[in-house]
Scaffold this active site. Structure first.
Site, PDB file in Angstrom:
ATOM      1  N   GLU A 237       0.593  -1.131  -0.003  1.00 56.19           N
ATOM      2  CA  GLU A 237       0.033  -0.006  -0.064  1.00 56.19           C
ATOM      3  C   GLU A 237       0.884   1.291  -0.038  1.00 56.19           C
ATOM      4  OE1 GLU A 237      -1.259   3.270   0.920  1.00 56.19           O
ATOM      5  OE2 GLU A 237      -1.392   2.530   2.890  1.00 56.19           O
ATOM      6  N   CYS A 271      -2.593   8.064   4.542  1.00 50.94           N
ATOM      7  CA  CYS A 271      -2.527   7.757   3.147  1.00 50.94           C
ATOM      8  C   CYS A 271      -3.986   7.767   2.267  1.00 50.94           C
ATOM      9  CB  CYS A 271      -2.080   6.063   3.294  1.00 50.94           C
ATOM     10  SG  CYS A 271      -2.950   5.155   4.097  1.00 50.94           S
TER      11      CYS A 271
END
Length: 535
Positions: A237, A271
């Site tokens: 990720e 994020c």
């Protein structure tokens, strides 16, 4: 009515019993964790008194120790010894040894372990949030939202559904294998290595750890080898540039509050934070007015020193990157319309802060709209049609998530369905992550694979396909005589007819093929009996 009445009474009694059972507190042991070395290390008190200002432009760490400081104040906290390769290998070996024992544990034992952790987390929220706030610069509220709530949700989901998704899952066996049972089993992998990001230090460790441990593995944090050379499965990720789309039929004041939270959560060091704001031209002015008012009210300061709305940047020199992105945008015609305010900051910590900033007149030629900022900046663009909003949202090399707001939920869903990303929140922000049954991850430069959810839980497992006889020992696998070795002359004719009998689209052709299959089998059986008599 006489028939239904007893059933209603029984159902009501069952519901009452379930409710009363929920009132009985579970017998969960408490654990003690010595946190004295986390809050104050007595062995390093002589070094705790000065402000830590590493030289700019080079790493502040050495090979032998990891220097620790408080981002919001730059106060020196001490250091941890850096592990040698041999020490890392030793810990991996310990984890591997422990995993062989833990792999044999029952789901009941694993659930009890999770309950113990949950009890500790709930009883020590202040401590966990204080350490997270101190180590990253985020506020206590941001720490609670990102560290406590998400981890508690993860644990409760595993307690409720974890065993269900790790039990063997039966699948259809198909036409040719109708006499078989097909299933997928989920076995522990062994030792799982995880590298986690710094922005949510508590949750980002617990999220993979909980899934790994509940599925029977052990886990070692901060260990990585060359995965490509060893064919090691990897989930990555890598951040994002999430779009936040606001249609013309929303309640502006309501959405504006969510938009600011989406941009400023953990000082924008998120994020899945919103980094590109697209607002319909008909409500652009009113939306901008609301957002500007909120951002101007935001007070920025060191979380340990008092109650502030936003804290510090965690990484050294990150404010320089944010300034560069904003300067590039301004050089190309953008304009800053609002900024939050600072409290008095110590001289050594000034560079650790960046004010929440609203920027307009932006476009996709600017780095601010293309590169991940990871900071508290809200660049806002207009759009005129839903199609244009989708086009703008997809004009990015990132594809982690998105948020779409509309007074018509069907419209919001339609827009979100066309955005190329890993998850979407309809009339909300980051709600997908609080649904721990859902996977998390992105596409394009935002990475690949998924963690969290059912997919993330099963990613911690050796996924094994198993086929077994459905009616053993009465029906066993037997190779038809025409294709037994040595293969008969009409072996291919038999196989060809068998395929059409099983999979042909025309029912009459399938029946004719089945008749031919039976005919060939009969001929082969007759020939076999004749040979046996001759022998």
């Amino acid at each position: 009515m006489a028939f239904w009445w007893p059933l209603i009474v029984l159902a009501f009694a069952y519901a009452i019993c379930r409710f009363l059972f929920m009132l009985i507190p579970p017998n969960v042991p408490s654990i003690y964790v010595d946190a004295s070395d986390v809050l104050e290390d007595g062995n390093q008190t002589q070094e705790n008194s000065f402000i830590y200002i590493p030289s700019r432009g080079r790493t502040q760490q050495s090979d032998k120790k990891v220097q620790c400081y408080e981002p919001a104040t730059m106060k020196y906290l001490g250091y941890f010894p850096a592990l040698t390769p041999a020490e890392v290998e030793e810990r991996v070996a310990q984890a591997r040894k422990a995993q062989k024992i833990w792999a044999k544990s029952s789901f009941k034992q694993r659930r009890q372990f999770l309950r113990i952790l949950l009890k500790y987390i709930i009883e020590h929220q202040d401590l966990i949030c204080e350490v997270s706030s101190r180590d990253t610069g985020k506020t206590m509220v941001d720490a609670s939202l990102g560290e406590i709530m998400t981890t508690c949700e993860k644990i409760t989901w595993l307690l409720s559904e974890g065993e269900k998704w790790l039990k063997p899952e039966y699948r259809s066996s198909g036409r040719s294998m109708i006499h078989k049972k097909a299933k997928v089993e989920f076995h522990p992998l062994g030792v799982i290595g995880a590298i986690v990001s710094w922005n949510y230090p508590f949750h980002n460790i617990f999220n993979p750890m909980l899934a790994a441990v509940f599925s029977g593995n052990s886990i070692v944090i901060k260990v990585m080898r060359n995965a490509a050379e060893t064919l090691t499965p990897v989930t990555l990720e890598l951040g994002g540039k999430d779009a936040f789309i606001v249609c013309d039929d929303v309640e502006v004041a309501h959405v504006a509050q969510i938009a600011v939270r989406a941009a400023l959560q953990s000082s924008g060091q998120n994020c899945a934070g919103a980094e590109r704001f697209y607002v319909h031209e008909s409500i652009y002015t009113s939306f901008l007015s609301e957002v500007t008012k909120i951002v101007k009210s935001v007070l920025v300061g060191p979380p340990p020193a008092g109650k502030y709305d936003m804290g510090a940047m965690c990484l050294l020199e990150h404010s320089d990157k944010l300034n560069a992105l904003v300067d590039d945008a301004i050089d190309k015609g953008a304009e800053i319309v609002a900024r939050g305010s600072f409290v008095h900051l110590g001289e050594g910590a000034v560079d650790q802060y960046y004010p929440p900033t609203v920027i307009v007149n932006v476009d996709h030629t600017m780095k601010l709209m293309q590169e991940e900022a990871f900071g508290p900046i809200m660049p806002i663009m207009k759009f005129s049609t839903d199609e244009e909003a989708v086009q703008l949202a997809n004009d990015s090399r990132f594809g982690l998530g998105c948020a779409v707001f509309s007074g018509n939920q069907r419209r919001a869903i339609e827009i979100a369905s066309q955005i190329h990303c890993g998850f979407a929140a309809i009339n909300d922000f980051a709600a997908t992550y609080m649904c721990q049954s859902l996977p998390f991850g992105g596409v394009k430069d935002s990475g690949f694979g998924r963690f969290a959810g059912i997919e993330g839980l099963r990613a911690c497992c050796l996924v094994k396909a198993v086929v077994e006889d459905r009616w053993w020992p009465y029906i066993k696998t037997k190779i038809p005589k025409p294709i037994q070795y040595p293969i008969a002359e009409n072996g291919f004719e038999f196989q060809e007819s068998l395929v059409e009998a099983l999979y042909g689209l025309n029912i009459w052709d399938r029946l004719r093929a089945l008749v031919n299959v039976l005919k060939i089998l009969t001929e082969q059986n007759t020939l076999a009996r004749s040979r046996r008599r001759n022998d």
